[in-house]
Design a protein around this motif. Structure first.
Motif, mmCIF file in Angstrom:
data_model
loop_
_atom_site.group_PDB
_atom_site.id
_atom_site.type_symbol
_atom_site.label_atom_id
_atom_site.label_comp_id
_atom_site.label_asym_id
_atom_site.label_seq_id
_atom_site.Cartn_x
_atom_site.Cartn_y
_atom_site.Cartn_z
ATOM 1 N N LEU A 116 0.869 -1.177 0.000
ATOM 2 C CA LEU A 116 0.000 0.000 0.000
ATOM 3 C C LEU A 116 0.900 1.219 0.000
ATOM 4 O O LEU A 116 1.463 1.593 1.019
ATOM 5 N N PRO A 119 -2.387 6.948 -1.069
ATOM 6 C CA PRO A 119 -3.817 6.998 -1.367
ATOM 7 C C PRO A 119 -4.025 6.507 -2.803
ATOM 8 O O PRO A 119 -3.066 6.277 -3.542
ATOM 9 N N LYS A 120 -5.269 6.357 -3.191
ATOM 10 C CA LYS A 120 -5.603 5.690 -4.455
ATOM 11 C C LYS A 120 -4.821 6.225 -5.659
ATOM 12 O O LYS A 120 -4.245 5.438 -6.423
ATOM 13 N N ASP A 121 -4.776 7.522 -5.850
ATOM 14 C CA ASP A 121 -4.110 8.059 -7.041
ATOM 15 C C ASP A 121 -2.614 7.746 -7.061
ATOM 16 O O ASP A 121 -2.074 7.341 -8.083
ATOM 17 N N HIS A 123 -0.972 5.344 -5.205
ATOM 18 C CA HIS A 123 -0.741 3.893 -5.240
ATOM 19 C C HIS A 123 -0.888 3.359 -6.666
ATOM 20 O O HIS A 123 -0.017 2.627 -7.152
ATOM 21 N N ASN A 124 -1.964 3.730 -7.337
ATOM 22 C CA ASN A 124 -2.181 3.241 -8.705
ATOM 23 C C ASN A 124 -1.106 3.738 -9.658
ATOM 24 O O ASN A 124 -0.678 3.009 -10.557
ATOM 25 N N LYS A 131 -6.469 -0.431 -10.971
ATOM 26 C CA LYS A 131 -7.237 -1.274 -10.041
ATOM 27 C C LYS A 131 -6.411 -1.722 -8.838
ATOM 28 O O LYS A 131 -6.919 -2.411 -7.957
ATOM 29 N N PHE A 133 -5.077 -0.172 -6.157
ATOM 30 C CA PHE A 133 -5.460 0.304 -4.822
ATOM 31 C C PHE A 133 -6.673 -0.454 -4.304
ATOM 32 O O PHE A 133 -6.672 -0.930 -3.155
ATOM 33 N N ASP A 134 -7.703 -0.572 -5.124
ATOM 34 C CA ASP A 134 -8.917 -1.269 -4.687
ATOM 35 C C ASP A 134 -8.618 -2.721 -4.323
ATOM 36 O O ASP A 134 -9.169 -3.250 -3.351
ATOM 37 N N ILE A 137 -6.834 -2.703 -0.877
ATOM 38 C CA ILE A 137 -7.772 -2.404 0.218
ATOM 39 C C ILE A 137 -8.676 -3.609 0.496
ATOM 40 O O ILE A 137 -8.978 -3.917 1.653
#
Length: 177
Positions: A116, A119-121, A123-124, A131, A133-134, A137
């Motif tokens: 990890l 945050p999403k942006d 990490h991706n 996909k 990050f999702d 999580i």
């Protein structure tokens, strides 16, 4: 009985194959093709020789769930003395993770470690897949996985956001630099 001549923990890079293209990864960024994986006979012999001698086996890679011997490994582990097994994953191979975890936990203490990196942006971006990050999580939520963050220029200034995620899920967190 554990022998003093054996290590208590083995970290095993079972494959260099991966389904992500992480910017910091030594495997992804090397110019060679992934090295061939050990043949199953060698793996089975090694696992049998470890039986009752080690306390922890860490599977990593590349992405260890892409290892071509996941299924025979799962079957052989059902025959070995109980030990701690840690699976280090990126979370992208959900079905294989579920199957391996469910099988191993019948006999062994199993834990999951997931990457990890922000945050999403972020990490991706770092992992090279929208996909990623999702998937990570989902692993954290389902398995209460330990989160590992590789410090990079891309995420260094946003570590407080990673810390907030880890605190939200109340899971262990490790940094690699």
């Amino acid at each position: 009985m554990r022998s003093a001549s054996w290590p208590t923990s083995i970290t095993w890079f079972v494959t260099e194959r991966c389904n992500l293209s992480c910017r910091h990864c030594f495997v992804h960024n090397s110019r060679h093709k992934p090295r061939p994986e050990l043949d199953w006979e060698a793996v089975a012999k090694f696992l049998a020789s470890c039986n009752g001698r080690i306390r922890e086996l860490v599977l990593t890679g590349g992405e260890p769930l892409l290892w071509r011997h996941v299924e025979p490994f799962r079957l052989q582990m059902a025959q070995l003395e109980p030990m701690s097994v840690k699976i280090c994953t990126n979370g992208m191979e959900w079905t294989r993770l579920e199957q391996l975890y469910s099988s191993l936990k019948e006999r062994h203490q199993v834990s999951i470690q997931v990457s990890l990196d922000g945050p999403k942006d972020i990490h991706n971006q770092i992992r090279g897949n929208p996909k990623a990050f999702d998937a990570a999580i989902k692993v954290v939520e389902t398995y209460r996985a330990t989160c590992v963050t590789v410090l990079t220029r891309a995420n260094l200034k946003r570590l407080s956001e990673v810390r907030a995620l880890v605190e939200q899920y109340a899971v262990p967190w490790a940094l690699i630099y």
